[in-house]
Design a protein around this motif. Structure first.
Motif, PDB file in Angstrom:
ATOM      1  N   UNK A   1      -2.071  -7.617  -1.720  1.00 24.58           N
ATOM      2  CA  UNK A   1      -0.939  -6.842  -2.233  1.00 24.58           C
ATOM      3  C   UNK A   1      -1.432  -5.720  -3.145  1.00 24.58           C
ATOM      4  N   UNK A   2      -2.360  -6.031  -4.041  1.00 25.98           N
ATOM      5  CA  UNK A   2      -2.901  -5.008  -4.931  1.00 25.98           C
ATOM      6  C   UNK A   2      -3.651  -3.949  -4.137  1.00 25.98           C
ATOM      7  N   UNK A   3      -4.444  -4.381  -3.168  1.00 25.05           N
ATOM      8  CA  UNK A   3      -5.186  -3.430  -2.325  1.00 25.05           C
ATOM      9  C   UNK A   3      -4.229  -2.513  -1.578  1.00 25.05           C
ATOM     10  N   UNK A   4      -3.159  -3.069  -1.040  1.00 21.82           N
ATOM     11  CA  UNK A   4      -2.161  -2.257  -0.346  1.00 21.82           C
ATOM     12  C   UNK A   4      -1.456  -1.292  -1.276  1.00 21.82           C
TER      13      UNK A   4
ATOM     14  N   UNK B   1      -9.085   6.745   5.645  1.00 20.43           N
ATOM     15  CA  UNK B   1      -9.383   6.029   4.398  1.00 20.43           C
ATOM     16  C   UNK B   1      -8.158   5.267   3.912  1.00 20.43           C
ATOM     17  N   UNK B   2      -6.981   5.890   3.982  1.00 16.95           N
ATOM     18  CA  UNK B   2      -5.765   5.172   3.568  1.00 16.95           C
ATOM     19  C   UNK B   2      -5.575   3.890   4.365  1.00 16.95           C
ATOM     20  N   UNK B   3      -5.818   3.946   5.663  1.00 15.11           N
ATOM     21  CA  UNK B   3      -5.603   2.749   6.487  1.00 15.11           C
ATOM     22  C   UNK B   3      -6.697   1.714   6.273  1.00 15.11           C
ATOM     23  N   UNK B   4      -7.892   2.146   5.942  1.00 16.05           N
ATOM     24  CA  UNK B   4      -9.010   1.222   5.752  1.00 16.05           C
ATOM     25  C   UNK B   4      -9.127   0.730   4.309  1.00 16.05           C
TER      26      UNK B   4
ATOM     27  N   UNK C   1     -10.949  11.503  -3.740  1.00 17.99           N
ATOM     28  CA  UNK C   1     -11.219  11.908  -2.355  1.00 17.99           C
ATOM     29  C   UNK C   1      -9.920  12.101  -1.590  1.00 17.99           C
ATOM     30  N   UNK C   2      -8.998  11.171  -1.726  1.00 20.06           N
ATOM     31  CA  UNK C   2      -7.718  11.281  -1.005  1.00 20.06           C
ATOM     32  C   UNK C   2      -6.907  12.476  -1.487  1.00 20.06           C
ATOM     33  N   UNK C   3      -6.966  12.752  -2.773  1.00 21.61           N
ATOM     34  CA  UNK C   3      -6.263  13.910  -3.324  1.00 21.61           C
ATOM     35  C   UNK C   3      -6.876  15.206  -2.791  1.00 21.61           C
ATOM     36  N   UNK C   4      -8.203  15.281  -2.783  1.00 24.25           N
ATOM     37  CA  UNK C   4      -8.877  16.480  -2.260  1.00 24.25           C
ATOM     38  C   UNK C   4      -8.595  16.657  -0.771  1.00 24.25           C
ATOM     39  N   UNK C   5      -8.562  15.550  -0.022  1.00 22.34           N
ATOM     40  CA  UNK C   5      -8.257  15.629   1.409  1.00 22.34           C
ATOM     41  C   UNK C   5      -6.826  16.116   1.635  1.00 22.34           C
TER      42      UNK C   5
ATOM     43  N   UNK D   1      -3.788   1.593  -1.960  1.00 19.86           N
ATOM     44  CA  UNK D   1      -3.819   2.462  -0.783  1.00 19.86           C
ATOM     45  C   UNK D   1      -2.557   3.324  -0.723  1.00 19.86           C
ATOM     46  N   UNK D   2      -1.421   2.737  -1.045  1.00 17.56           N
ATOM     47  CA  UNK D   2      -0.161   3.488  -1.044  1.00 17.56           C
ATOM     48  C   UNK D   2      -0.194   4.588  -2.102  1.00 17.56           C
ATOM     49  N   UNK D   3      -0.763   4.293  -3.266  1.00 13.15           N
ATOM     50  CA  UNK D   3      -0.895   5.298  -4.314  1.00 13.15           C
ATOM     51  C   UNK D   3      -1.759   6.459  -3.825  1.00 13.15           C
ATOM     52  N   UNK D   4      -2.876   6.143  -3.161  1.00 13.23           N
ATOM     53  CA  UNK D   4      -3.736   7.199  -2.617  1.00 13.23           C
ATOM     54  C   UNK D   4      -3.004   8.053  -1.598  1.00 13.23           C
TER      55      UNK D   4
END
Length: 188
Positions: A38-41, A21-24, A101-105, A44-47
Motif C-alpha cells: 500500500x505504501x509503495x503504491x 517507472x511509475x508502473x514498476x 526523475x519522475x518530475x523531470x520526465x 508511485x501514485x505521488x510520483x
C-alpha cells in the motif's frame, strides 16, 4: 523523417520512462526498501501526480524559451536522478531521486510535444500519434528491462544505469540539434 525518429526516441525516454517507472515503482520499493504494498503504491501514485501536474509547465517553459534549447538540461536532470538511484541510496534519498526523475520526465513530456508542434505543424495529428506510440512502447519495455536485468545481475542498479545512459544519449542528441539549429538560424 529524421525528426520523427529523433522525437520518438526522446519521448520513449520521457514518457516511456515516466510510465515505466511509475508502473514498476511499487515492485522496486517493496524489493529494495521493504515498503508494504500500500505504501509503495501510494509513493508511485505521488510520483505519477508530480509528473502529470508539471507537464503543462514543461510545455509553457518550452513555448517561452524554446523546447530544443531546454531539452539538454531536462535529459541531464533525468540522467542524474536515475543514475543516483543506481547507487542504491538510503530510502529517503532513493525516493527523493525517484520523485525527481519522475518530475523531470513529466516536465520533459511537455517540452517534447512543444518541439513536435514546431517540427510538424501541418501533421500534428499523425506526429502526435506516432510519437505517442513510441512513448507507450518505451513504457512497456522499461519494466521488462528493469526486471530482466535484476534477474541477470542480481541488482536493480544495472537497469537504472541503462535508463540513465539512454537519457544521456537523448541529451547529447538534443545538444547536437540545438547547435545545428543555432548555426542554421545564424546564431540566434
Amino acid at each position: 523523417q529524421p525528426s520523427m525518429y529523433w522525437l520518438c526516441f526522446l519521448y520513449a525516454i520521457t514518457f516511456g520512462g515516466f510510465v515505466g517507472i511509475c508502473s514498476f515503482l511499487p515492485i522496486f520499493l517493496h524489493d529494495q526498501y521493504g515498503f508494504d504494498r500500500v505504501t509503495a503504491g501510494s509513493v508511485a501514485a505521488l510520483g505519477g501526480l508530480l509528473g502529470s501536474f508539471i507537464r503543462p509547465l514543461g510545455g509553457y517553459t518550452a513555448d517561452h524559451l524554446g523546447g530544443v534549447r531546454i531539452l539538454p538540461v531536462v535529459f541531464l536532470m533525468i540522467a542524474a536522478a536515475v543514475g543516483g538511484v543506481s547507487s542504491s541510496p538510503e530510502v529517503t534519498g532513493g525516493v527523493g531521486l525517484l520523485m525527481g526523475a519522475l518530475t523531470a520526465m513529466g516536465f520533459g513530456n511537455g517540452v517534447v510535444f512543444q518541439v513536435v508542434s514546431d517540427r510538424f505543424p501541418k501533421q500534428i495529428g499523425l506526429a502526435s500519434g506516432v510519437i505517442g506510440a513510441a512513448g507507450g512502447l518505451g513504457g512497456f519495455c522499461l519494466p521488462l528491462v528493469l526486471g530482466g536485468l535484476k534477474d541477470v545481475t542480481g541488482t536493480y542498479a544495472t537497469g537504472f544505469l541503462v535508463i540513465a545512459a539512454g537519457a544521456v544519449a537523448a541529451g547529447v542528441s538534443a545538444a547536437v540539434v540545438k547547435v545545428r539549429q543555432r548555426v542554421e538560424t545564424g546564431g540566434t
